[in-house]
Design a protein around this motif. Structure first.
Motif, PDB file in Angstrom:
ATOM      1  N   ARG A  78      41.559  35.245  34.721  1.00  0.00           N
ATOM      2  CA  ARG A  78      40.166  35.656  34.465  1.00  0.00           C
ATOM      3  C   ARG A  78      39.192  34.644  35.053  1.00  0.00           C
ATOM      4  O   ARG A  78      38.162  35.004  35.631  1.00  0.00           O
ATOM      5  CB  ARG A  78      39.968  35.809  32.961  1.00  0.00           C
ATOM      6  CG  ARG A  78      38.594  36.335  32.564  1.00  0.00           C
ATOM      7  CD  ARG A  78      38.589  36.855  31.132  1.00  0.00           C
ATOM      8  NE  ARG A  78      39.033  35.835  30.185  1.00  0.00           N
ATOM      9  CZ  ARG A  78      40.161  35.918  29.467  1.00  0.00           C
ATOM     10  NH1 ARG A  78      40.969  36.953  29.596  1.00  0.00           N
ATOM     11  NH2 ARG A  78      40.485  34.965  28.616  1.00  0.00           N
ATOM     12  N   ARG A  79      39.527  33.353  34.942  1.00  0.00           N
ATOM     13  CA  ARG A  79      38.646  32.326  35.502  1.00  0.00           C
ATOM     14  C   ARG A  79      38.604  32.416  37.022  1.00  0.00           C
ATOM     15  O   ARG A  79      37.530  32.256  37.640  1.00  0.00           O
ATOM     16  CB  ARG A  79      39.136  30.940  35.064  1.00  0.00           C
ATOM     17  CG  ARG A  79      38.176  29.803  35.445  1.00  0.00           C
ATOM     18  CD  ARG A  79      36.878  29.930  34.720  1.00  0.00           C
ATOM     19  NE  ARG A  79      35.956  28.844  35.041  1.00  0.00           N
ATOM     20  CZ  ARG A  79      34.660  29.008  35.263  1.00  0.00           C
ATOM     21  NH1 ARG A  79      34.117  30.214  35.201  1.00  0.00           N
ATOM     22  NH2 ARG A  79      33.886  27.977  35.533  1.00  0.00           N
ATOM     23  N   LEU A  80      39.748  32.681  37.650  1.00  0.00           N
ATOM     24  CA  LEU A  80      39.763  32.871  39.097  1.00  0.00           C
ATOM     25  C   LEU A  80      38.831  34.013  39.504  1.00  0.00           C
ATOM     26  O   LEU A  80      38.085  33.899  40.491  1.00  0.00           O
ATOM     27  CB  LEU A  80      41.187  33.167  39.578  1.00  0.00           C
ATOM     28  CG  LEU A  80      42.172  31.999  39.595  1.00  0.00           C
ATOM     29  CD1 LEU A  80      43.585  32.504  39.882  1.00  0.00           C
ATOM     30  CD2 LEU A  80      41.768  30.953  40.646  1.00  0.00           C
ATOM     31  N   LYS A  81      38.865  35.095  38.756  1.00  0.00           N
ATOM     32  CA  LYS A  81      38.002  36.243  39.082  1.00  0.00           C
ATOM     33  C   LYS A  81      36.528  35.887  38.925  1.00  0.00           C
ATOM     34  O   LYS A  81      35.676  36.398  39.670  1.00  0.00           O
ATOM     35  CB  LYS A  81      38.387  37.429  38.201  1.00  0.00           C
ATOM     36  CG  LYS A  81      39.730  38.030  38.608  1.00  0.00           C
ATOM     37  CD  LYS A  81      40.222  39.077  37.626  1.00  0.00           C
ATOM     38  CE  LYS A  81      41.587  39.613  38.083  1.00  0.00           C
ATOM     39  NZ  LYS A  81      42.241  40.460  37.067  1.00  0.00           N
ATOM     40  N   GLN A  82      36.212  35.006  37.979  1.00  0.00           N
ATOM     41  CA  GLN A  82      34.825  34.566  37.823  1.00  0.00           C
ATOM     42  C   GLN A  82      34.371  33.730  39.013  1.00  0.00           C
ATOM     43  O   GLN A  82      33.178  33.642  39.292  1.00  0.00           O
ATOM     44  CB  GLN A  82      34.681  33.779  36.520  1.00  0.00           C
ATOM     45  CG  GLN A  82      34.822  34.651  35.289  1.00  0.00           C
ATOM     46  CD  GLN A  82      35.005  33.858  33.999  1.00  0.00           C
ATOM     47  OE1 GLN A  82      35.143  32.630  34.021  1.00  0.00           O
ATOM     48  NE2 GLN A  82      35.003  34.554  32.876  1.00  0.00           N
ATOM     49  N   PHE A  83      35.318  33.139  39.741  1.00  0.00           N
ATOM     50  CA  PHE A  83      35.021  32.422  40.982  1.00  0.00           C
ATOM     51  C   PHE A  83      35.013  33.358  42.190  1.00  0.00           C
ATOM     52  O   PHE A  83      34.857  32.911  43.317  1.00  0.00           O
ATOM     53  CB  PHE A  83      36.059  31.322  41.216  1.00  0.00           C
ATOM     54  CG  PHE A  83      35.778  30.021  40.527  1.00  0.00           C
ATOM     55  CD1 PHE A  83      34.892  29.107  41.073  1.00  0.00           C
ATOM     56  CD2 PHE A  83      36.399  29.712  39.333  1.00  0.00           C
ATOM     57  CE1 PHE A  83      34.637  27.896  40.446  1.00  0.00           C
ATOM     58  CE2 PHE A  83      36.148  28.501  38.694  1.00  0.00           C
ATOM     59  CZ  PHE A  83      35.263  27.598  39.246  1.00  0.00           C
ATOM     60  N   GLY A  84      35.257  34.652  41.970  1.00  0.00           N
ATOM     61  CA  GLY A  84      35.342  35.594  43.081  1.00  0.00           C
ATOM     62  C   GLY A  84      36.704  35.628  43.735  1.00  0.00           C
ATOM     63  O   GLY A  84      36.845  36.128  44.858  1.00  0.00           O
ATOM     64  N   SER A  85      37.711  35.113  43.072  1.00  0.00           N
ATOM     65  CA  SER A  85      39.063  35.075  43.614  1.00  0.00           C
ATOM     66  C   SER A  85      39.993  35.873  42.691  1.00  0.00           C
ATOM     67  O   SER A  85      39.545  36.636  41.837  1.00  0.00           O
ATOM     68  CB  SER A  85      39.523  33.623  43.748  1.00  0.00           C
ATOM     69  OG  SER A  85      40.790  33.537  44.364  1.00  0.00           O
ATOM     70  N   PHE A  86      41.291  35.677  42.849  1.00  0.00           N
ATOM     71  CA  PHE A  86      42.281  36.358  42.005  1.00  0.00           C
ATOM     72  C   PHE A  86      43.634  35.696  42.237  1.00  0.00           C
ATOM     73  O   PHE A  86      43.847  35.016  43.253  1.00  0.00           O
ATOM     74  CB  PHE A  86      42.368  37.856  42.340  1.00  0.00           C
ATOM     75  CG  PHE A  86      42.754  38.146  43.767  1.00  0.00           C
ATOM     76  CD1 PHE A  86      44.083  38.334  44.130  1.00  0.00           C
ATOM     77  CD2 PHE A  86      41.783  38.218  44.762  1.00  0.00           C
ATOM     78  CE1 PHE A  86      44.443  38.586  45.452  1.00  0.00           C
ATOM     79  CE2 PHE A  86      42.129  38.466  46.084  1.00  0.00           C
ATOM     80  CZ  PHE A  86      43.457  38.651  46.430  1.00  0.00           C
ATOM     81  N   TYR A  87      44.563  35.911  41.293  1.00  0.00           N
ATOM     82  CA  TYR A  87      45.912  35.392  41.479  1.00  0.00           C
ATOM     83  C   TYR A  87      46.585  36.146  42.625  1.00  0.00           C
ATOM     84  O   TYR A  87      46.669  37.375  42.592  1.00  0.00           O
ATOM     85  CB  TYR A  87      46.727  35.545  40.203  1.00  0.00           C
ATOM     86  CG  TYR A  87      48.176  35.129  40.369  1.00  0.00           C
ATOM     87  CD1 TYR A  87      48.490  33.819  40.722  1.00  0.00           C
ATOM     88  CD2 TYR A  87      49.212  36.035  40.212  1.00  0.00           C
ATOM     89  CE1 TYR A  87      49.806  33.414  40.895  1.00  0.00           C
ATOM     90  CE2 TYR A  87      50.538  35.641  40.373  1.00  0.00           C
ATOM     91  CZ  TYR A  87      50.828  34.338  40.718  1.00  0.00           C
ATOM     92  OH  TYR A  87      52.135  33.947  40.895  1.00  0.00           O
TER      93      TYR A  87
END
Length: 264
Positions: free
Chosen positions: A127-136
């Motif tokens: 979820r934090r990665l997605k908040q940075f505009g990224s993803f696993y």
């Protein structure tokens, strides 16, 4: 009634991250409410299923992440930690399903609770990665995390010695400094996630030390020398200081275990 080994295998064979997290949580809940039989009649797979992404690279081909000062560096570090937690889901369910028949029922209680924790940790990081505009899966990841499990697949003592008591214990050493770097960069939100993971990992390392001690007591052997022998045999690479002695001691992993193997 399905066996707990069947359910653990289901987690290992779930490839996509969301599916693995949901299956892990579902299995942990089913075990807690008594919906799974304490039976070990299903073999664990040689390796867990994996999603198409991230690309898995050998250690020498992994790009350098930096120390987390820049946003790009923090993103790379969060992705690497998400991959570790994703792999840790499989490690927890594998140890329960593969070795649970050699231990009291509370062994499964402990490791399925660890698996549920690891699923939560991964979900928080993703979820934090997605908040940075990224993803696993957006970055490559280390291909060697399952090697320790494969190396110790036929020896419960070796698995406990290497995975929780070496690999997870290393997280206790490095995470406080990582949290401090995130906080210094103004990213307290990521720092709080890592601190939550750190406190849970003390308990996870403690389960490793507890059940390793159980095996040694049953065999009438001293735990620290046995641990050192198994680490020398099954773990590649040195144990590098500095060590977080207080967190390790809280988990039951005292200096008489690891100090004799420490590199200088």
């Amino acid at each position: 009634m399905n066996s707990v080994a069947d359910a653990c295998r289901d987690v290992l064979l779930a490839a996509e991250p969301l599916e693995k997290v949901r299956t892990a949580r579902s299995v942990a809940r089913a075990w807690r409410r008594g919906a799974l039989d304490h039976r070990f009649d299903t073999a664990m797979p040689e390796a867990p299923a994996r999603p198409a992404l991230p690309e898995l690279l050998p250690p020498h081909r992994m790009p350098k992440r930096g120390r987390g000062g820049s946003e790009r560096g923090r993103l790379a570090l969060l992705h690497a930690l998400a991959h570790i937690e994703f792999s840790a889901i499989d490690l927890a369910f594998d140890v329960a399903g593969r070795f649970g028949g050699q231990f009291p029922r509370s062994f499964v209680d402990d490791w399925l609770s660890v698996g549920a924790d690891e699923a939560m940790h991964f979900a928080m990081l993703d979820r934090r990665l997605k908040q940075f505009g990224s993803f696993y899966g957006d970055l490559p990841a280390h291909a060697g995390l399952w090697e320790a499990a494969a190396e110790t697949a036929h020896d419960a003592a070796a698995r406990l010695a290497v995975v929780p008591m070496v690999l997870e214990a290393r997280g206790l050493d490095v995470t406080p400094e990582t949290v401090a770097r995130f906080d210094a960069a103004g990213d307290a939100k990521s720092g709080r996630i890592l601190h939550r993971i750190y406190t849970d990992e003390i308990r996870h390392v403690g389960f490793g030390a507890k059940w390793f001690g159980y095996l040694c007591a049953n065999a009438g052997i001293l735990p620290a020398p046995q641990w050192q022998m198994l680490v020398r045999k099954h773990f590649r690479g040195p144990l590098k200081p500095p060590f977080n002695d207080s967190a390790r001691a809280s988990a039951g992993l005292t200096r008489d275990f690891y100090a004799p193997l420490a590199s200088v």
